[in-house]
Design an enzyme around this catalytic site. Structure first.
Site, short mmCIF file in Angstrom:
data_model
loop_
_atom_site.label_atom_id
_atom_site.label_comp_id
_atom_site.label_asym_id
_atom_site.label_seq_id
_atom_site.Cartn_x
_atom_site.Cartn_y
_atom_site.Cartn_z
N GLY A 72 0.80 -1.21 0.00
CA GLY A 72 0.00 0.00 0.00
C GLY A 72 0.84 1.27 0.00
O GLY A 72 0.47 2.27 -0.62
N THR A 73 1.97 1.24 0.67
CA THR A 73 2.82 2.43 0.74
C THR A 73 3.31 2.83 -0.64
O THR A 73 3.22 4.01 -1.03
CB THR A 73 4.02 2.18 1.68
OG1 THR A 73 3.53 2.08 3.03
CG2 THR A 73 5.02 3.33 1.61
N SER A 201 -4.19 -3.47 -0.33
CA SER A 201 -3.01 -4.18 0.16
C SER A 201 -3.36 -5.61 0.51
O SER A 201 -4.44 -5.89 1.06
CB SER A 201 -2.44 -3.46 1.39
OG SER A 201 -1.32 -4.14 1.90
N CYS A 327 2.52 1.32 11.46
CA CYS A 327 3.57 2.08 10.77
C CYS A 327 4.03 3.27 11.60
O CYS A 327 5.21 3.61 11.64
CB CYS A 327 3.07 2.56 9.40
SG CYS A 327 2.60 1.22 8.30
#
Length: 384
Positions: A72-73, A201, A327
């Site tokens: 996803g990042t 994700s 995160c």
């Protein structure tokens, strides 16, 4: 000690179907870009995963393409920075909510240092401030990025309303939503939320870590309204070069297929577990409960006990929860998301995120409530 895992927003366990698909992909180790039959077999695995994910998002008539990434990042970075790189804009503006994930906030911060004006819209109590957005939206706005489900509070934002208005003001604006926490947790299709790009994700839906996707409207690719960050061999429609992670992608596709097929059952079960937990929580716990929320995320504040302290106490009892985004735990700062929700510094510093899945049991939720009571009694005495 039995593990009671209530940190599913950080990551989920891998489902058996994903493991089986990954085992098959391990055996087919050829490069999916190779032209021989072995490479073609690997490419077929990727195509199958792409179809499963497209089906789960209600994609029809090849309107969007599934671009595989490392997670996803990376997908969010491509979405935000890729649009910014596409053209030389005059007075360009980017609009975000003030509670986006760091992997949207940080690239937008870098763009602000390069001349882009970045506007953050308030989300107090988990409600996107639409009036503030209408004041901020103008014809120079090149990108609007608003997440579907907040990763710390579970709040659902009405992105369809936001994107429809954005296009009325600037028909050429690009609309993106980070749906990492919403994908296969709340019901939607790409057409129902009206987005040009969406980030998802694998490891949030019982697939493997290290793989995600940016799903992009084909119009954007044809008109070159988004540019790649990683360039090279031209894989993934030239938007994300590099040999594909066939094993991870196969697992992702299998998890998406199962998650989509079981969505109604799992959604109802998680809602039931959520309501059960809210009824069972001890009176001293404050629930940060948005009016519109996903079923799997419950944000709670235990007054006067720092979240890290309570987290470690629960961990000693085999219970895994989070003090916010996994995160953000690498940083030393408090949660800007919880402050955006409306919590002061003290409350934000005493807040835990409980995140469930279809594998969560009510016995586990009972154990959490008992441990919270024990932890509160024990830690308050120590503090005194």
């Amino acid at each position: 000690m039995d593990i009671i895992y209530l940190d599913n927003s950080a990551t989920t366990s891998i489902c058996p179907e994903a493991i089986d698909a990954m085992k098959s992909a391990f055996e087919c180790y050829a490069n999916p870009s190779s032209l021989h039959f072995f490479g073609h077999n690997a490419e077929k695995m990727i195509s199958e995963a792409r179809k499963n994910i497209a089906s789960s998002l209600g994609i029809r008539n090849n309107s969007h393409s599934v671009i595989f990434t490392s997670g996803g990042t990376e997908a969010n970075n491509i979405a935000v920075t890729g649009v910014a790189l596409a053209k030389n804009y005059k007075k360009p503006r980017i609009i975000l909510s003030n509670s986006e994930h760091a992997c949207v906030m940080e690239p937008s911060k870098r763009l602000s240092e390069s001349g882009f004006e970045v506007i953050h819209i308030p989300t107090s109590n988990g409600i996107f401030d639409f009036n503030a957005f209408t004041e901020a939206m103008n014809e120079n706005t090149v990108l609007v990025s608003v997440m579907l489900v907040n990763n710390e509070t579970g709040a659902i934002y009405d992105v369809k309303k936001v994107f429809d208005y954005a296009r009325r003001i600037n028909p050429s604006v690009v609309c993106h939503t980070d749906a990492v926490q919403g994908y296969l947790k709340v019901k939607f299709t790409l057409s129902s939320i009206g987005t040009d790009m969406i980030t998802i994700s694998s490891h949030k839906i019982h697939g493997p870590k290290g793989v995600g996707a940016l799903v992009v409207k084909n119009e954007l690719l044809k008109s070159k309204k988004i540019r790649p960050l990683v360039i090279g061999g031209g894989q993934e429609l030239d938007l994300r070069s590099g040999t594909e992670n066939t094993v991870g992608i196969a697992g992702f596709g299998a998890a998406a297929k199962v998650g989509f097929e079981c969505f109604d059952r799992d959604f109802a079960y998680m809602n039931d577990c959520r309501n059960y937990l809210l009824d069972k929580l001890p009176d001293f716990v404050i629930v940060n409960n948005p009016e519109k929320h996903a079923p799997h995320i419950i944000s709670i504040t235990v007054p006067n006990i720092k979240s890290e302290t309570m987290l470690h106490f629960l961990s000693s009892r085999g219970i895994c929860v989070s003090s916010g985004s996994a995160c953000s735990s690498h940083g030393k700062h408090g949660s800007y998301v919880l402050k955006a929700f409306g919590l002061d510094d003290s409350a934000a510093d005493c807040t835990l995120r409980v995140s469930i899945s279809h594998l969560t049991t009510k016995d586990q939720l009972d154990a959490l409530c008992d441990a919270l009571i024990e932890g509160n009694n024990t830690l308050i005495k120590i503090k005194r």
